[in-house]
Design an enzyme around this catalytic site. Structure first.
Site, short mmCIF file in Angstrom:
data_model
loop_
_atom_site.label_atom_id
_atom_site.label_comp_id
_atom_site.label_asym_id
_atom_site.label_seq_id
_atom_site.Cartn_x
_atom_site.Cartn_y
_atom_site.Cartn_z
N GLU A 37 1.99 5.47 2.35
CA GLU A 37 0.95 4.45 2.28
C GLU A 37 -0.02 4.60 3.44
O GLU A 37 0.38 5.00 4.53
CB GLU A 37 1.63 3.07 2.34
CG GLU A 37 0.79 1.92 1.88
CD GLU A 37 1.64 0.66 1.72
OE1 GLU A 37 1.11 -0.43 1.94
OE2 GLU A 37 2.84 0.78 1.37
N GLU B 165 -5.76 -3.68 6.61
CA GLU B 165 -5.33 -5.05 6.30
C GLU B 165 -5.94 -6.03 7.28
O GLU B 165 -6.13 -5.72 8.46
CB GLU B 165 -3.81 -5.18 6.36
CG GLU B 165 -3.08 -4.50 5.24
CD GLU B 165 -1.59 -4.75 5.32
OE1 GLU B 165 -0.94 -4.63 4.27
OE2 GLU B 165 -1.06 -5.05 6.41
#
Length: 235
Positions: free
Chosen positions: A175, A179
């Site tokens: 990943e 964020e």
């Protein structure tokens, strides 16, 4: 790869990715009240990449993972139809110990101002909120991934833009993340996973990202990751 918005039950999500040339990934956008007003771009695994640090083009064919052969650019505006443009909008009850959110199609709306992902409280069911998540499931690989977005404020809310591969796709968990934690949108949370192992950093932005849309990007190279804000390298 794509955006999404969700509240979490057990604190901020933590993420890692490292040793980056391990296969392809889907792109996600996950968020609560998220305005996406411009483009997302991803360049092909076979496209030439100019390395700004080494001053040369990365040559040779990158690993054949069945990923996108050409870059793409997506403007989210009025009349945006996800399924016709290669995007999938999540619509299901979500069971995860750190999330308090189910995904619903009607939490995503397109307008002249861009794409709005909303988070709404609800009654009944295991989770207390309906949120929004959208993905581009076609595999992608090395390249630059960029989005213009305005994250949501609110303790417990996460606005995210990330690539992902994992058990859902029958692969290991890798990943790369951008964020924002709604409790403090003056910081950008950068994270990456390699085979389920996470590393992350919090970057002070010097402004409140929730004030207006801005450009955020990461570059996925065979030997490194690079994150950018408004075109400036920050990590």
């Amino acid at each position: 790869m794509g955006p999404c918005l969700s509240p979490v039950q057990c604190g901020p999500l933590q993420r890692w990715l490292g040793a980056v040339g391990r296969g392809c990934a889907a792109l996600f956008l996950v968020a609560a009240v998220l305005i996406v007003s411009a483009v997302q771009q991803a360049w092909a695994q076979t496209s030439p990449l100019v390395d700004p640090e080494k001053g040369r083009i990365v040559t040779g064919k990158l690993p054949d993972t069945g990923g996108t052969q050409h870059g793409f650019s997506q403007v989210f505006g009025s009349g945006f139809q996800p399924s016709k443009l290669g995007w999938s909008v999540a619509h299901y009850d979500f069971s995860h110990p750190k999330f308090d959110t189910d995904w619903r199609r009607d939490q995503i709306r397109a307008s002249a101002f861009g794409l709005q992902l909303t988070l709404s409280p609800k009654e009944g069911g295991a989770n207390r909120f309906d949120g929004a998540s959208m993905r581009r499931p076609e595999p992608s690989h090395y390249g630059r991934y960029e989005i213009t977005l305005q994250p949501a404020r609110g303790a417990g809310v996460v606005t995210g833009f990330f690539t992902y591969s994992g058990p859902y796709y029958g692969t290991r968990h890798d990943e790369i993340d951008i964020e924002f934690l709604g409790k403090d949108t003056t910081k950008l949370h950068l994270a990456w996973f390699v085979d389920g192992a996470m590393r992350n950093r919090f970057i002070d932005l010097g402004f409140d990202a929730a004030d207006r849309p801005r450009r955020y990007a990461f570059e996925w190279w065979p030997d490194r990751l690079r994150w950018f804000v408004e075109g400036k390298l920050i990590f």
